[in-house]
Design a protein around this motif. Structure first.
Motif, short mmCIF file in Angstrom:
data_model
loop_
_atom_site.label_atom_id
_atom_site.label_comp_id
_atom_site.label_asym_id
_atom_site.label_seq_id
_atom_site.Cartn_x
_atom_site.Cartn_y
_atom_site.Cartn_z
N ALA A 134 15.29 83.61 35.58
CA ALA A 134 15.94 82.46 36.20
C ALA A 134 17.42 82.78 36.30
O ALA A 134 17.91 83.68 35.62
CB ALA A 134 15.73 81.21 35.35
N ASP A 135 18.13 82.08 37.14
CA ASP A 135 19.55 82.36 37.27
C ASP A 135 20.31 81.07 37.56
O ASP A 135 20.58 80.74 38.70
CB ASP A 135 19.79 83.38 38.38
CG ASP A 135 21.27 83.74 38.49
OD1 ASP A 135 22.00 83.48 37.51
OD2 ASP A 135 21.69 84.26 39.53
N PHE A 136 20.59 80.36 36.49
CA PHE A 136 21.37 79.12 36.63
C PHE A 136 22.69 79.21 35.89
O PHE A 136 23.74 78.94 36.42
CB PHE A 136 20.57 77.93 36.12
CG PHE A 136 19.41 77.58 37.02
CD1 PHE A 136 19.62 76.81 38.16
CD2 PHE A 136 18.13 78.03 36.73
CE1 PHE A 136 18.55 76.51 39.00
CE2 PHE A 136 17.07 77.71 37.57
CZ PHE A 136 17.27 76.95 38.70
N ILE A 137 22.54 79.63 34.64
CA ILE A 137 23.70 79.56 33.74
C ILE A 137 24.91 80.31 34.29
O ILE A 137 26.02 79.78 34.33
CB ILE A 137 23.34 80.12 32.36
CG1 ILE A 137 22.19 79.31 31.77
CG2 ILE A 137 24.55 80.18 31.44
CD1 ILE A 137 22.53 78.32 30.74
N PHE A 138 24.71 81.54 34.68
CA PHE A 138 25.86 82.37 35.06
C PHE A 138 26.19 82.30 36.54
O PHE A 138 27.06 83.01 37.02
CB PHE A 138 25.65 83.82 34.61
CG PHE A 138 25.65 83.96 33.11
CD1 PHE A 138 26.76 83.63 32.37
CD2 PHE A 138 24.50 84.38 32.44
CE1 PHE A 138 26.76 83.74 30.98
CE2 PHE A 138 24.48 84.47 31.08
CZ PHE A 138 25.60 84.16 30.34
N LYS A 139 25.46 81.48 37.27
CA LYS A 139 25.77 81.29 38.69
C LYS A 139 27.16 80.65 38.78
O LYS A 139 27.57 79.93 37.90
CB LYS A 139 24.74 80.35 39.28
CG LYS A 139 24.19 80.85 40.62
CD LYS A 139 23.28 79.82 41.05
CE LYS A 139 22.42 79.88 42.15
NZ LYS A 139 21.30 79.00 42.03
N ASN A 140 27.81 80.89 39.90
CA ASN A 140 29.22 80.50 39.93
C ASN A 140 29.43 79.02 39.62
O ASN A 140 28.55 78.18 39.81
CB ASN A 140 29.87 80.89 41.27
CG ASN A 140 29.61 79.84 42.33
OD1 ASN A 140 29.94 78.67 42.15
ND2 ASN A 140 29.00 80.25 43.43
N GLU A 141 30.59 78.74 39.13
CA GLU A 141 30.88 77.39 38.64
C GLU A 141 32.02 76.77 39.43
O GLU A 141 32.68 75.87 38.96
CB GLU A 141 31.25 77.47 37.15
CG GLU A 141 32.37 78.48 36.90
CD GLU A 141 32.98 78.36 35.52
OE1 GLU A 141 32.59 77.48 34.77
OE2 GLU A 141 33.86 79.18 35.21
N ASN A 142 32.24 77.30 40.63
CA ASN A 142 33.37 76.78 41.40
C ASN A 142 33.22 75.31 41.78
O ASN A 142 34.16 74.68 42.22
CB ASN A 142 33.56 77.60 42.69
CG ASN A 142 33.93 79.03 42.33
OD1 ASN A 142 34.41 79.29 41.24
ND2 ASN A 142 33.65 79.95 43.25
N ASP A 143 31.99 74.84 41.63
CA ASP A 143 31.74 73.46 42.05
C ASP A 143 31.87 72.47 40.90
O ASP A 143 31.40 71.36 40.98
CB ASP A 143 30.33 73.35 42.65
CG ASP A 143 29.29 73.97 41.75
OD1 ASP A 143 29.65 74.44 40.63
OD2 ASP A 143 28.11 74.01 42.13
N TRP A 144 32.52 72.87 39.80
CA TRP A 144 32.52 71.98 38.62
C TRP A 144 33.22 70.65 38.91
O TRP A 144 32.83 69.62 38.39
CB TRP A 144 33.12 72.68 37.41
CG TRP A 144 34.57 73.10 37.51
CD1 TRP A 144 35.03 74.29 37.96
CD2 TRP A 144 35.72 72.34 37.16
NE1 TRP A 144 36.39 74.33 37.92
CE2 TRP A 144 36.84 73.15 37.43
CE3 TRP A 144 35.92 71.06 36.65
CZ2 TRP A 144 38.16 72.71 37.21
CZ3 TRP A 144 37.22 70.63 36.42
CH2 TRP A 144 38.33 71.44 36.70
#
Lengths: 596, 394
Positions: free
Chosen positions: B10-20
């Motif tokens: 799965a790939d959620f955690i390290f996906k970019n966080e620019n949308d915080w």
């Protein structure tokens, strides 16, 4: 408010108040769950894990001392799971404990020993963990001996030192297998902030903390024909000693105690109560002098409130923690030290004895008294004023060693000269007692009338509340005390050093404006002292206090200045309270100490 | 094997966080109740290892009446073989900060703390930068929430939530008696939510994509994905985000070196699974219908046939002997006895049956220790001794 909680313990239904622990609920219905780290005087730690019980539906066992009851709980205190676990925990504790019981001072009064006997730990399979490393027994204090090899890390001493005394001389250091109870930078106990009150000893379940005992030395002195061995007994001893020798708490054994001391071979059995009365004369005079200096002379140097100086634990505490307030302490020595100084002067002269041959022993409810007797300034008689101090517990040991059947002992009377006392002296043993005694005398001295309380009982300063306050308005004084007319004498009484701290802080911030404060280091005053019989609890201390006040009520003379021997000593020897001779023998000075 | 047993990346955690900022303002536009319901329906469980339902934790704390409450992010990551929280905080710190602020909003807290493992001091400059940027944004959108970092000092026990509070309060890091629980009586005696770093990162995912997206990952009782810290005898050590519920067999197939003898699931306080049980063991929370289910804080240590299980156990017990806080009897003395015990058996000073006494001791420790540390020592001990008894003796 909240409704009661219903639960069952071993199939018996019980209703308890909200917040009741499983341990207390079980006690209510006569089920005793064994404990070790639990103590009625202290906060709940829940760390020994001896009191584990099974709660139906829960995977793990619960610590009965730390778990509040919940509605419809179903508890089992003796299931196989519980018994196996409990037994194994006792085994674990024994594996880290120096279980050399026969050579232990606490042999016979050790909670771990009792548990291991109750649960019949007959085989010790676990690997011995003591001594963990090279350790030394800390024997440097004149009062307290600390042997880490006997410590089971229940932290009762740490909680005592913190919660009851606010001293924090003992603390926990390191973790895991290295975890231990120690002092600041692991210094020996005599060199840290310790007040030597001995409350840690009273609360230690094993022999890790015990008093330094002088039993052998006293036996040696008694059997030495060239020595004249005299003994004094503190007021609180007579209401505690019985507990060590087969009586219920609260039994007064004054007469039996005197008889036993005589049978032990002391040459004279006298009473610290005599010098307690003397203390009132000296301290009362000092208070009136200070009031005069403040109110009439407006002397800016005079220190008020004046604080009592009978409790050596309190003295050492203030020397460490509030050294800038040493001027507030009464310069009076404690009754023990007054007695010591007089024994080798006044008594020696009256009995025509060479003071060098006198060995002065005192029986005290206290371990700090051992320290006090050891202070370098306590040599005003030209010799060491008090040679040996024994705790109530040590006296009980001597009585047992001598084979005396204490229960059958006939009452005897103190010897003359320094053996007479009044009710005012007896109540020195309870918190508020010194205050009450001082007020009885000072008020009468100033007004010529009895204190305005029924039957001389100054009830506002009695009882087990941590800090008690009282005020006494002086009206129509005698002519020489006219300046006190209308003055409202404000007093405070504190016991337990944690309460002393509160009083001192209120003085420091200026919130309070007392004239006179009485402070005793131990909870309940001397009757709850660190040298008194173990166990101690609020209930036991309450019973001892009742006995003290009963002793007071039963006496004909209840005001210190009525003590005929006190009148005599001023006439024959000291001349007047606060006089030159008094100053030399009965007063002292204090030393500022480090705060660690 | 059912399909759900297979290994799924799965790939959620390290996906970019620019949308915080977006996630933040979106979450703040919803009611606390909606957010709690979202979390509850995602079935997210605490990723520190204990697996307490996160939504319920927030809900309980929200329901307590109180002026002052706290949000604490547990970044003490001390379990041997775990190194995922460090990566989260260095790669995607804003996800964690955002979730902390949202949690603050939900439960009514204005202050958050990150309890950072002492050895992670090198994260401080970047993390502080992120926090000031984050707090600046909070001010902009009129959110009253501050975050401070509290540095741990290296004691393993301070990862236990109540010991962590004690440590923050300047006291000795020792676990408290429970009840009361942190939701009632946490940091400074106030209602407190304390979540693992990864848990907070997952709540970000849930608030961003909705509960369903998360719930659809994993298997029954073990929903969502999880980071795994893979180490030991493996050609590809590292951090991997995998769906929960995979079988250990598939895991070893992917990460093993072809000679895997056993896997330690959940670090020193976890369980050792021998090769013969790989098939029947799944990674997830208890409550599955088939086979054994092992929870984990994310540590997966692989051992090949060159490893002595005695040495492995000896190493774990050394660790526990030193890292027990020393407060309660079963843990303080128990750990010493276990360590000395296996040494004595190995040297022949104690009979082999002594191992059975030690196993009974671990039962007692599990039943009576005050906190999770002492209770879980039994896990590695009994699973290693029962499966590799001969290695303990010979």
């Amino acid at each position: 408010m909240a409704k009661k909680i219903k639960l069952s313990i071993n199939g018996i239904f019980v209703e308890v108040e909200h917040g009741t622990t499983i341990l207390d609920a079980a006690r209510q219905i006569g089920i005793l769950i064994p404990t070790l780290c639990y103590h009625k005087d202290l906060c709940i730690a829940g760390n020994c894990r001896v009191c584990m019980v099974e709660v139906a539906g829960q995977k793990r066992l619960a610590a009965a001392c730390a778990t509040p009851c919940e509605e419809e709980m179903e508890i089992y205190t003796n299931s196989l799971n519980v018994l196996h676990s409990r037994k194994q925990i006792i085994e674990l504790l024994l594996s880290e404990h120096n279980a050399d019981c026969t050579s232990c001072f606490k042999n016979g009064n050790c909670e771990l020993q009792k548990l291991s006997s109750d649960y019949k730990i007959l085989k010790q399979d676990f690997i011995r963990l003591v001594p963990l490393q090279n350790y030394t027994i800390d024997k440097l204090s004149p009062s307290i001996i600390k042997d880490d090899s006997k410590c089971i890390r229940c932290q009762r001493c740490v909680r005592t030192c913190e919660e009851l005394q606010g001293v924090n001389a003992l603390t926990v250091a390191y973790k895991g297998d290295q975890m231990k109870i120690t002092t600041f930078f692991e210094k020996p106990i005599h060199s840290v902030v310790c007040s030597t009150c001995g409350q840690c000893i009273n609360h230690c379940p094993t022999g890790a903390l015990v008093e330094r005992n002088y039993i052998e030395k006293v036996w040696d002195a008694i059997s030495d024909k060239t020595k004249h061995v005299i003994v004094q007994t503190a007021p609180a001893v007579r209401v505690g000693l019985g507990e060590e020798l087969g009586f219920e708490p609260g039994k007064r054994v004054t007469g039996k105690m005197v008889a036993a001391l005589k049978r032990l071979g002391f040459d004279a059995v006298m009473d610290t109560d005599f010098t307690a009365d003397l203390t009132i004369m000296e301290e009362g005079t000092e208070l009136l002098m200070r009031l005069k200096a403040a109110l009439v002379d407006h002397d800016p140097e005079v220190k008020l409130p004046m604080a009592t100086s009978c409790s050596p634990g309190w003295i050492k505490y203030i020397e460490h923690m509030y050294p800038e307030y040493l001027g507030h302490l009464s310069t009076c020595k404690s009754p023990q030290q007054m007695f010591g100084a007089l024994a080798k002067t006044y008594y020696a002269k009256a009995r025509n004895l060479d003071p060098e041959t006198i060995v002065s022993v005192s029986i005290m409810p206290c371990t700090a008294k051992k320290f006090e007797a050891n202070r370098p300034e306590m040599h005003d008689s030209g010799f060491r004023d008090v040679d040996y101090v024994l705790t109530t517990r040590e006296l009980a040991i001597m009585i047992k060693q001598a084979g005396l059947d204490f229960l059958k002992m006939e009452d005897a009377h103190f010897d003359r000269l320094m053996g007479e006392s009044t009710g005012a002296a007896v109540i020195f043993g309870a918190t508020g007692g010194v205050m009450e005694a001082a007020l009885r005398t000072a008020y009468e001295l100033v007004t010529g009338r009895d204190v305005p309380f029924e039957n001389l009982n100054i009830t506002p300063v009695r009882g087990m509340e941590g800090i008690k306050e009282a005020s006494l308005k002086i009206e129509n004084p005698l002519e020489q005390w006219a300046f006190l007319d209308g003055v409202e004498l404000k007093c405070a009484v504190a016991h337990g050093l944690v309460n002393a701290k509160k009083v001192m802080d209120s003085i420091r911030t200026g919130e309070s404006n007392y004239h006179f404060i009485e402070i005793m280091a131990c909870p309940g005053g001397c009757l709850g002292g660190g040298g008194q019989p173990i166990p101690t609890s609020p209930e036991i201390r309450r019973k001892r206090a009742e006995a003290i006040y009963a002793e007071d009520t039963g006496m004909t003379l209840r005001k210190s200045h009525q003590n005929p021997e006190v009148i005599k000593i001023y006439k024959d020897f000291l001349e007047s309270p606060g006089g030159e001779k008094s100053h030399h023998l009965l007063h002292t000075h204090y030393t500022a100490r480090e705060r660690f | 094997m059912t399909e759900s047993y297979q290994l799924k990346r799965a790939d959620f955690i390290f996906k970019n966080e620019n949308d915080w900022e977006e996630v933040m303002s979106k979450s703040f536009s919803r009611t606390p109740q909606e957010l709690i319901n979202e979390l509850i329906s995602s079935e997210l469980k605490g990723r520190g290892g204990a697996g307490f339902p996160t939504g319920l934790k927030w809900k309980l704390t929200a329901e307590v009446v109180g002026d002052t409450k706290y949000v604490i992010c547990n970044a003490d990551e001390g379990e041997p073989g775990t190194f995922k929280d460090r990566e989260i905080l260095s790669m995607v710190p804003f996800k964690v900060l955002t979730s902390m602020a949202v949690c603050g909003y939900v439960i009514g807290a204005k202050e958050g703390y990150i309890y950072l493992r002492g050895e992670y001091f090198f994260l401080l400059p970047e993390l502080n930068k992120a926090i000031s940027e984050f707090e600046y944004y909070c001010k902009e959108i009129n959110v009253d929430f501050t975050i401070r970092i509290f540095m741990g000092s290296g004691a393993y026990i301070c990862g236990e939530e109540t010991a962590l509070f004690e440590s923050m309060e300047g006291k000795r890091g020792e676990p408290r008696n429970k009840p009361p629980f942190p939701s009632d009586f946490g940091y400074l005696g106030k209602p407190t939510v304390i979540n693992n770093v990864e848990t907070l990162a997952h709540t970000y995912t849930i608030f961003k994509y909705g509960a369903k997206r998360f719930y659809d990952l994993g298997v029954q009782y073990s929903r969502g994905s999880k980071l795994f810290s893979v180490s030991g005898d493996t050609p590809k050590p590292g951090i991997y985000e995998l769906e929960l519920g995979m079988s250990l067999y598939d895991f070893v197939d992917e990460f093993g070196d072809g000679d895997t003898k056993a896997v330690q699931v959940g670090g020193a306080s976890g369980f050792l699974v021998p090769r013969k049980r790989f098939q029947e063991t799944a990674i997830g929370y208890q409550g599955k219908l088939v086979g054994i289910s092992l929870p984990t804080g994310g540590s997966m240590m692989l051992f090949n046939s060159s490893r002595s299980m005695y040495n492995v156990l000896d190493n774990y017990l050394e660790f526990f002997r030193e890292e027990s806080c020393g407060q309660c009897t079963p843990c303080r003395v128990g750990c010493q006895q276990l360590l000395k015990g296996i040494k004595a058996v190995k040297r022949g000073e104690k009979k082999t049956q002594y191992l059975d006494k030690l196993l009974r001791l671990t039962d007692t420790m599990k039943l009576t220790a005050k906190c999770g540390l002492g209770q879980s020592v039994a896990n590695s001990f009994s699973s290693i001794v029962e499966n590799f008894r001969e290695e303990m003796i010979y």
